[in-house]
Design an enzyme around this catalytic site. Structure first.
Site, PDB file in Angstrom:
ATOM      1  N   HIS A 289      -6.407  -6.498   1.141  1.00  0.00           N
ATOM      2  CA  HIS A 289      -5.443  -5.425   0.902  1.00  0.00           C
ATOM      3  C   HIS A 289      -4.099  -5.645   1.593  1.00  0.00           C
ATOM      4  CE1 HIS A 289      -4.097  -1.421  -0.131  1.00  0.00           C
ATOM      5  NE2 HIS A 289      -3.914  -1.121   1.134  1.00  0.00           N
TER       6      HIS A 289
ATOM      7  N   ASP B  57      -9.217  -6.761  -2.804  1.00  0.00           N
ATOM      8  CA  ASP B  57      -8.751  -5.520  -2.193  1.00  0.00           C
ATOM      9  C   ASP B  57      -9.929  -4.561  -2.044  1.00  0.00           C
ATOM     10  OD1 ASP B  57      -7.505  -3.097  -1.512  1.00  0.00           O
ATOM     11  OD2 ASP B  57      -5.707  -3.622  -2.631  1.00  0.00           O
TER      12      ASP B  57
ATOM     13  N   SER C  46       0.827  -1.199   0.000  1.00  0.00           N
ATOM     14  CA  SER C  46       0.000   0.000   0.000  1.00  0.00           C
ATOM     15  C   SER C  46       0.868   1.259   0.000  1.00  0.00           C
ATOM     16  CB  SER C  46      -0.963  -0.044   1.195  1.00  0.00           C
ATOM     17  OG  SER C  46      -1.974   0.918   1.059  1.00  0.00           O
TER      18      SER C  46
END
Length: 280
Positions: A252, A222, A94
Site C-alpha cells: 500500500h 495492497d 492513500s
C-alpha cells in the site's frame, strides 16, 4: 540489522531541492517520513515540499471533533500560498491521493500522481463502511502501543506487523522508516476525527471533469485498500487520457520498498506533461 540508536522525531514538513514545485502528500496515520527516499531522489530536479497533515504526527492541531478531506486540503492550500505556489505537481498516497484529487479539482495541481488513492467509493456505501471499520479496529492496538516502552513499541513484533500492513517485500523497507510509521500511528490525534468525518464525506467525485493530467498507480499487493474493491471507481470514471499503471510486487505504501520506481514514475509524469521526458 543494526539496533536503533535514536527515536524517530516528528517532522512538520520536508522542504528540499530546486526546480519544478512538487507537493508530496502522505497517507492516513503516517507522516512525511514515508516520502524521505523519494524526496531525496526528486530533489535534483524539483523543489519538494512534503507536509504533515493536520492531526498527524508533526502536523498542526486539527482543532475540532471531526476532520475531513476538504479541511485537510484547505490547510494544505494555505501552505502552498505561503510558499508562493499557485500551482504545483502533486503526488499523494492513500489519503494523500484523495487530498490530491481535491487539490486538482480546485485548480492547484499541474499534474497528479495518485498512488493507491483512498476515496474510491460513493457515500454511503458498504465499501466506505468497510474501510472505516478496518481502521477503527486498529484503535485498541494504537492505545495499547502508547502504554509500551520504546523497546517493545519498536520491537521486532511491532515492526513486523507494521511492515506487513504497509509493504509486500518487507525486507526492502528500512528499519528507520518502519519505526517512523509506528511512531506516526501512535501520535495521530486525527484518527477518530478523520474516521467520523469520513463517514459523512463523499468519496472522490467529478473524476470525468478533471482537466489535470492524472497518473493512477495501483499497488499489486495492497492489503489496506485492495484494488479489487477500491480501484473500480478510479478505473471506470477517470478520463481516458489518464494513465493507469499497476506497480508490481509492492504494498500500500510503495515509497517505502520501491523509492526508485516511484520517483521515476512521478518524474515521468511531470516531464511528459511539459512535452519532454527526462530520465532520472
Amino acid at each position: 540489522m543494526t539496533s536503533r540508536t535514536t527515536a524517530p522525531a516528528p517532522v512538520a514538513a520536508m522542504h528540499t531541492g530546486s526546480g519544478d514545485p512538487l507537493l508530496l502528500l502522505h497517507g492516513f496515520m503516517l507522516s512525511p517520513h514515508c516520502w524521505e527516499q523519494v524526496a531525496l531522489r526528486m530533489s535534483g530536479n524539483c523543489e519538494v515540499f512534503a507536509p504533515a497533515f493536520a492531526g498527524h504526527w508533526g502536523g498542526p492541531d486539527p482543532g475540532g471533533r471531526t476532520l475531513d478531506v476538504g479541511m485537510l486540503a484547505d490547510l494544505v492550500e494555505r501552505q502552498l500560498d505561503e510558499l508562493g505556489w499557485r500551482t504545483c505537481h502533486v503526488a499523494g498516497n492513500s489519503l494523500g491521493g484523495w487530498v490530491g484529487f481535491e487539490l486538482a479539482r480546485r485548480g492547484r495541481a499541474r499534474t497528479l500522481t495518485a498512488i493507491a488513492p483512498a476515496g474510491g467509493w460513493h457515500t454511503p456505501s458498504l465499501r466506505q463502511l468497510r474501510v472505516g471499520l478496518k481502521f477503527l479496529s486498529l484503535l485498541p492496538i494504537v492505545e495499547f502501543g502508547k502504554l509500551l516502552g520504546p523497546g517493545l513499541r519498536f520491537g521486532s513484533p511491532a515492526r513486523r506487523f507494521a511492515t506487513l500492513a504497509l509493504s509486500h517485500r518487507t525486507g526492502a523497507v528500512p528499519r528507520s522508516a518502519v519505526e517512523a510509521a509506528i511512531a506516526a500511528a501512535l501520535h495521530c490525534p486525527a484518527m477518530v476525527p478523520m474516521l467520523l468525518g469520513g463517514l459523512r464525506a463523499p468519496g472522490v467525485t467529478d473524476l470525468g471533469d478533471l482537466e489535470t493530467p492524472v497518473r493512477l498507480l495501483l499497488c499489486e499487493y495492497d492489503r489496506v485498500i485492495p484494488n479489487r474493491s477500491y480501484a473500480e471507481l478510479f478505473l471506470r470514471e477517470l478520463p481516458e487520457s489518464a494513465d493507469r499503471i499497476l506497480v508490481h510486487d509492492v504494498g500500500h505504501v510503495p515509497m517505502l520498498e520501491a523509492p526508485d520506481r516511484i520517483a521515476t514514475l512521478i518524474a515521468e509524469h511531470i516531464y511528459a506533461s511539459r512535452g519532454h521526458l527526462r530520465a532520472v
